[in-house]
Enzyme design. Structure first.
Site, PDB file in Angstrom:
ATOM      1  N   ARG A  26       0.662  -1.253  -0.083  1.00  0.00           N
ATOM      2  CA  ARG A  26      -0.021   0.064   0.050  1.00  0.00           C
ATOM      3  C   ARG A  26       0.810   1.223   0.105  1.00  0.00           C
ATOM      4  O   ARG A  26       0.306   2.470   0.159  1.00  0.00           O
ATOM      5  CB  ARG A  26      -0.919   0.044   1.081  1.00  0.00           C
ATOM      6  CG  ARG A  26      -1.825  -0.938   0.966  1.00  0.00           C
ATOM      7  CD  ARG A  26      -3.193  -0.848   1.824  1.00  0.00           C
ATOM      8  NE  ARG A  26      -3.016  -0.467   3.267  1.00  0.00           N
ATOM      9  CZ  ARG A  26      -4.091  -0.378   4.002  1.00  0.00           C
ATOM     10  NH1 ARG A  26      -5.292  -0.161   3.677  1.00  0.00           N
ATOM     11  NH2 ARG A  26      -3.697   0.012   5.324  1.00  0.00           N
ATOM     12  N   ASP A  27       2.095   1.342  -0.096  1.00  0.00           N
ATOM     13  CA  ASP A  27       2.942   2.319  -0.279  1.00  0.00           C
ATOM     14  C   ASP A  27       4.195   2.275  -1.108  1.00  0.00           C
ATOM     15  O   ASP A  27       5.240   2.667  -0.645  1.00  0.00           O
ATOM     16  CB  ASP A  27       3.389   3.149   1.117  1.00  0.00           C
ATOM     17  CG  ASP A  27       3.670   4.586   0.907  1.00  0.00           C
ATOM     18  OD1 ASP A  27       3.299   4.817   0.106  1.00  0.00           O
ATOM     19  OD2 ASP A  27       4.201   4.915   2.199  1.00  0.00           O
TER      20      ASP A  27
END
Length: 199
Positions: free
Chosen positions: A55-56
């Site tokens: 997610r990043d």
């Protein structure tokens, strides 16, 4: 938490500095991308037990060893899927709620719908690939995307002037088409494609 010592710093820092960037040859760049693809494939397919979304994914979260091996770090926004069942949420040790990640690396679908899948990680990875190819860092939500896909041709150089642009474009197109591929399949196939470029 203890990390391996990564003396080269982040991929973003290396790409921003002309002197450091010159050390990152095309084969090393491709190897770094391949290593990130392997890490994402491992996470998305539950290599450590549960499936997981990073997610990043961004070049600032890819750190380099002394020999320019890439390590995907900072799982503070990671989302674990116990037993591969997305209905069960085991993210109590990570940030939750809303659209999470770094602007400019977040997929348009995730930003619009707020539903995360491995496809959103693959989109973010595509932005990292664009950074490595162009030698430019994503500074705004659409800068590299518009430069690469929408014909912003004020700087048509590849990273070192020695990359195989046609093969790279084919791989980028494959990543862009990943939104229609079942989750988990993209990173695995991409590993082989990147291996061919590294030769």
């Amino acid at each position: 938490m203890v990390y391996e010592y990564l003396p080269r710093g982040s991929l973003a820092d290396v790409l921003k500095c002309d002197e450091k960037s010159a050390l990152l040859t095309w084969p090393l760049r491709v190897r770094c991308l391949q290593e990130v693809a392997v890490a994402l494939h491992f996470m998305h397919n539950g290599g450590a037990g549960d499936k997981c979304f990073h997610r990043d994914v961004k070049s600032a979260n890819v750190c380099l060893t002394a020999t320019f091996s890439a390590k995907l770090i900072d799982c503070g926004l990671a989302h674990f899927i116990p037993g591969g069942d997305a209905r069960i949420d085991r993210s109590k040790f990570t940030a939750t709620g809303g659209v999470l990640g770094t602007p400019g690396y977040i997929s348009p679908e995730y930003a619009r719908d707020g539903k995360f899948s491995s496809k959103a990680d693959v989109y973010s990875f595509g932005m990292v690939i664009l950074e490595v190819i162009t030698g430019r860092i994503q500074n705004s939500p659409d800068e590299l995307y518009s430069h690469f896909f929408e014909g912003d041709d004020d700087d048509d150089d590849d990273a070192d002037g020695d990359g195989d642009v046609d093969e790279t474009a084919r791989i980028i197109a494959k990543i862009k088409a990943a939104a229609d591929v079942r989750p988990g399949a993209v990173s695995g196939g991409l590993i082989n494609d990147l291996s061919r470029l590294a030769v």
